[in-house]
Design a protein around this motif. Sequence first.
Motif, PDB file in Angstrom:
ATOM      1  N   ASP B  78      10.498 -46.637 -28.192  1.00 61.18           N
ATOM      2  CA  ASP B  78      10.558 -45.184 -28.257  1.00 61.18           C
ATOM      3  C   ASP B  78      10.311 -44.684 -29.686  1.00 61.18           C
ATOM      4  O   ASP B  78       9.587 -43.709 -29.894  1.00 61.18           O
ATOM      5  N   VAL B  79      10.906 -45.352 -30.669  1.00 63.15           N
ATOM      6  CA  VAL B  79      10.689 -44.973 -32.073  1.00 63.15           C
ATOM      7  C   VAL B  79       9.223 -45.175 -32.432  1.00 63.15           C
ATOM      8  O   VAL B  79       8.578 -44.322 -33.043  1.00 63.15           O
ATOM      9  N   GLU B  80       8.713 -46.325 -31.992  1.00 63.12           N
ATOM     10  CA  GLU B  80       7.312 -46.667 -32.264  1.00 63.12           C
ATOM     11  C   GLU B  80       6.386 -45.561 -31.749  1.00 63.12           C
ATOM     12  O   GLU B  80       5.484 -45.096 -32.447  1.00 63.12           O
ATOM     13  N   ARG B  81       6.643 -45.125 -30.526  1.00 62.68           N
ATOM     14  CA  ARG B  81       5.803 -44.099 -29.894  1.00 62.68           C
ATOM     15  C   ARG B  81       5.929 -42.774 -30.640  1.00 62.68           C
ATOM     16  O   ARG B  81       4.955 -42.097 -30.895  1.00 62.68           O
ATOM     17  N   TRP B  82       7.142 -42.422 -31.021  1.00 60.39           N
ATOM     18  CA  TRP B  82       7.369 -41.160 -31.722  1.00 60.39           C
ATOM     19  C   TRP B  82       6.639 -41.164 -33.074  1.00 60.39           C
ATOM     20  O   TRP B  82       5.978 -40.204 -33.444  1.00 60.39           O
ATOM     21  N   LEU B  83       6.758 -42.283 -33.798  1.00 57.77           N
ATOM     22  CA  LEU B  83       6.121 -42.367 -35.116  1.00 57.77           C
ATOM     23  C   LEU B  83       4.606 -42.320 -34.992  1.00 57.77           C
ATOM     24  O   LEU B  83       3.920 -41.754 -35.842  1.00 57.77           O
ATOM     25  N   ALA B  84       4.089 -42.896 -33.918  1.00 58.36           N
ATOM     26  CA  ALA B  84       2.631 -43.005 -33.779  1.00 58.36           C
ATOM     27  C   ALA B  84       2.010 -41.725 -33.233  1.00 58.36           C
ATOM     28  O   ALA B  84       0.793 -41.562 -33.286  1.00 58.36           O
ATOM     29  N   THR B  85       2.813 -40.816 -32.693  1.00 57.15           N
ATOM     30  CA  THR B  85       2.257 -39.593 -32.126  1.00 57.15           C
ATOM     31  C   THR B  85       2.216 -38.508 -33.193  1.00 57.15           C
ATOM     32  O   THR B  85       3.268 -38.106 -33.691  1.00 57.15           O
ATOM     33  N   PRO B  86       1.012 -38.043 -33.562  1.00 53.42           N
ATOM     34  CA  PRO B  86       0.960 -36.996 -34.586  1.00 53.42           C
ATOM     35  C   PRO B  86       1.650 -35.724 -34.097  1.00 53.42           C
ATOM     36  O   PRO B  86       1.646 -35.439 -32.899  1.00 53.42           O
ATOM     37  N   GLU B  87       2.219 -35.001 -35.030  1.00 55.80           N
ATOM     38  CA  GLU B  87       2.858 -33.733 -34.683  1.00 55.80           C
ATOM     39  C   GLU B  87       1.786 -32.683 -34.427  1.00 55.80           C
ATOM     40  O   GLU B  87       0.708 -32.728 -35.007  1.00 55.80           O
ATOM     41  N   LYS B  88       2.105 -31.740 -33.554  1.00 57.56           N
ATOM     42  CA  LYS B  88       1.200 -30.622 -33.315  1.00 57.56           C
ATOM     43  C   LYS B  88       1.122 -29.841 -34.637  1.00 57.56           C
ATOM     44  O   LYS B  88       2.158 -29.487 -35.197  1.00 57.56           O
ATOM     45  N   PRO B  89      -0.118 -29.649 -35.146  1.00 61.62           N
ATOM     46  CA  PRO B  89      -0.193 -28.965 -36.439  1.00 61.62           C
ATOM     47  C   PRO B  89       0.383 -27.550 -36.354  1.00 61.62           C
ATOM     48  O   PRO B  89      -0.068 -26.752 -35.547  1.00 61.62           O
ATOM     49  N   GLU B  90       1.375 -27.272 -37.139  1.00 62.04           N
ATOM     50  CA  GLU B  90       1.918 -25.929 -37.221  1.00 62.04           C
ATOM     51  C   GLU B  90       2.633 -25.816 -38.556  1.00 62.04           C
ATOM     52  O   GLU B  90       2.975 -26.826 -39.174  1.00 62.04           O
ATOM     53  N   PRO B  91       2.836 -24.563 -39.008  1.00 62.09           N
ATOM     54  CA  PRO B  91       3.444 -24.414 -40.330  1.00 62.09           C
ATOM     55  C   PRO B  91       4.835 -25.032 -40.390  1.00 62.09           C
ATOM     56  O   PRO B  91       5.530 -25.145 -39.384  1.00 62.09           O
ATOM     57  N   VAL B 101       7.747 -40.499 -42.295  1.00 60.96           N
ATOM     58  CA  VAL B 101       7.244 -41.377 -43.360  1.00 60.96           C
ATOM     59  C   VAL B 101       8.371 -42.262 -43.892  1.00 60.96           C
ATOM     60  O   VAL B 101       8.213 -43.478 -44.052  1.00 60.96           O
ATOM     61  N   VAL B 102       9.531 -41.663 -44.147  1.00 56.23           N
ATOM     62  CA  VAL B 102      10.655 -42.439 -44.690  1.00 56.23           C
ATOM     63  C   VAL B 102      11.104 -43.505 -43.687  1.00 56.23           C
ATOM     64  O   VAL B 102      11.330 -44.664 -44.050  1.00 56.23           O
ATOM     65  N   LEU B 103      11.168 -43.107 -42.406  1.00 60.88           N
ATOM     66  CA  LEU B 103      11.581 -44.090 -41.393  1.00 60.88           C
ATOM     67  C   LEU B 103      10.578 -45.235 -41.289  1.00 60.88           C
ATOM     68  O   LEU B 103      10.955 -46.394 -41.126  1.00 60.88           O
ATOM     69  N   ALA B 104       9.296 -44.884 -41.372  1.00 58.39           N
ATOM     70  CA  ALA B 104       8.274 -45.932 -41.304  1.00 58.39           C
ATOM     71  C   ALA B 104       8.470 -46.929 -42.450  1.00 58.39           C
ATOM     72  O   ALA B 104       8.398 -48.139 -42.255  1.00 58.39           O
ATOM     73  N   LEU B 105       8.753 -46.400 -43.648  1.00 59.70           N
ATOM     74  CA  LEU B 105       8.960 -47.284 -44.798  1.00 59.70           C
ATOM     75  C   LEU B 105      10.230 -48.132 -44.621  1.00 59.70           C
ATOM     76  O   LEU B 105      10.229 -49.322 -44.914  1.00 59.70           O
ATOM     77  N   LEU B 106      11.276 -47.486 -44.099  1.00 57.98           N
ATOM     78  CA  LEU B 106      12.544 -48.205 -43.895  1.00 57.98           C
ATOM     79  C   LEU B 106      12.403 -49.335 -42.879  1.00 57.98           C
ATOM     80  O   LEU B 106      13.085 -50.344 -42.959  1.00 57.98           O
ATOM     81  N   THR B 107      11.523 -49.112 -41.895  1.00 53.54           N
ATOM     82  CA  THR B 107      11.401 -50.095 -40.815  1.00 53.54           C
ATOM     83  C   THR B 107      10.155 -50.988 -41.003  1.00 53.54           C
ATOM     84  O   THR B 107       9.713 -51.638 -40.066  1.00 53.54           O
ATOM     85  N   HIS B 108       9.586 -50.936 -42.228  1.00 58.37           N
ATOM     86  CA  HIS B 108       8.432 -51.781 -42.593  1.00 58.37           C
ATOM     87  C   HIS B 108       7.235 -51.552 -41.686  1.00 58.37           C
ATOM     88  O   HIS B 108       6.533 -52.500 -41.313  1.00 58.37           O
ATOM     89  N   ARG B 109       7.026 -50.289 -41.294  1.00 57.64           N
ATOM     90  CA  ARG B 109       5.793 -49.974 -40.575  1.00 57.64           C
ATOM     91  C   ARG B 109       4.807 -49.396 -41.587  1.00 57.64           C
ATOM     92  O   ARG B 109       5.169 -49.109 -42.729  1.00 57.64           O
ATOM     93  N   ASP B 110       3.549 -49.177 -41.134  1.00 56.76           N
ATOM     94  CA  ASP B 110       2.526 -48.663 -42.039  1.00 56.76           C
ATOM     95  C   ASP B 110       2.617 -47.135 -42.116  1.00 56.76           C
ATOM     96  O   ASP B 110       2.167 -46.426 -41.218  1.00 56.76           O
ATOM     97  N   ALA B 111       3.217 -46.631 -43.201  1.00 57.70           N
ATOM     98  CA  ALA B 111       3.393 -45.179 -43.351  1.00 57.70           C
ATOM     99  C   ALA B 111       2.041 -44.488 -43.566  1.00 57.70           C
ATOM    100  O   ALA B 111       1.842 -43.349 -43.145  1.00 57.70           O
ATOM    101  N   ALA B 112       1.105 -45.204 -44.213  1.00 57.04           N
ATOM    102  CA  ALA B 112      -0.216 -44.604 -44.453  1.00 57.04           C
ATOM    103  C   ALA B 112      -0.922 -44.317 -43.128  1.00 57.04           C
ATOM    104  O   ALA B 112      -1.659 -43.336 -42.999  1.00 57.04           O
ATOM    105  N   ASP B 113      -0.672 -45.164 -42.139  1.00 63.97           N
ATOM    106  CA  ASP B 113      -1.248 -44.957 -40.811  1.00 63.97           C
ATOM    107  C   ASP B 113      -0.779 -43.647 -40.196  1.00 63.97           C
ATOM    108  O   ASP B 113      -1.545 -42.930 -39.561  1.00 63.97           O
TER     109      ASP B 113
END
Lengths: 229, 174
Positions: B78-91, B101-113
């Motif tokens: 579930d976390v994986e899916r949430w991180l991989a789904t881009p947010e709807k662009p809005e202000p 981004v912070v969670l991706a770094l904490l969990t050793h995923r690719d934040a740049a992705d």
Amino acid sequence: MTAPAGSLLVARDLRKAYGPTTALDGAEFSIHPGEVVAVMGPSGSGKSTLLHCLAGIVTPDSGSITYDGREVTAMSDAERSALRRSAFGFVFQFGQLVPELTCVENVALPLRLSGSSRKEAERTALAWMERLEVDDLRKKRPGEVSGGQGQRVAVARSLVTNPRVVFADEPTGALDSFNGERVMELLTDAARSANTAVVLVTHEARVAAYSDREIVVRDGRSRDMERVV
Amino acid sequence: MSIGHTLLGLLESGPRHGYDLKRAFDEKFGHDRPLHYGQVYSTMSRLLKNGLVEVDGIEAGGGPERKRYAITEAGITDVERWLATPEKPEPYLQSTLYTKVVLALLTHRDAADILDGQRSEHLRSMRILTDRKRKGDLADQLICDHALFHLEADLRWLELTAARLDKLREAVAR
């Protein structure tokens, strides 16, 4: 990567180093006729090197570049120059117009270099200047026109030979956003209607929004976002 | 921002009590808006019901606050899916993007992705607006320009964050 069918220009596994600095580290690229592809990425990521390799200005250390089925890296310097003159157009950020020539002479220059008569070259040049809405500047020299006007003259010159690919490296980098967007609108309209592909290097999102898709270059590697998402 | 996903992401590094989760959340993401205990426990009971976490242990004499939670395989997915789904662009997306981004770094995923995916999603919206602007009258142009400038601001933040990922990785690891 398998290039999509019908690609005009395809690069595979490009590598290029300048001394100890790796500029490209397995970059890939492909573009269709009439397509506008933005090449994005931070400064120093290798995007300009990628453009220079694609345009045959820089030879990669390894990898392949095919244009219309022909291997560009296997061509002689003379063949590559001929390809650049006949099939490619170029727009840069600044300093590309010859200050001693009038605007129409600047636009006509690529045709004159390919052997067209002055009259014929300037007639074609003027038609492109009308398209880019700068035909009233034909007798002025580059020093007498604004940055935005000069860039539109440069775009007219890049298109005057009916190239199959235009390479644009930060073409709006020296312009304010209003003039920058007008240049992008005219460039992409003209290119799409002539079925000319545009490789557009930019770091500005509003400029990239004029493209059909983007690739991102980071640490010399490219990522085609359309085929990832 | 999804508190549930954020708490799940924090659990990926190991089981924690509700109190530890709140403290970790406040420290990393709470800034001026710390979580209430009630939010933590209601969120955890929902995650438990949905099978995304499980109770790893209960300390003796404990009320609900003594439960120790662990993330399940379904939770990680579930976390994986949430991180991989881009947010709807809005202000004003920044807080959600920052959290991802912070969670991706904490969990050793690719934040740049994640940032690349978000840039692509923003550009998709910007292309639609640019096209509308080209075809529209002056009123359309002005309305689209307003939206475009806001999206552009998000993207500038995104580029700056991308350039600072290494530093951010060091900071979150502390």
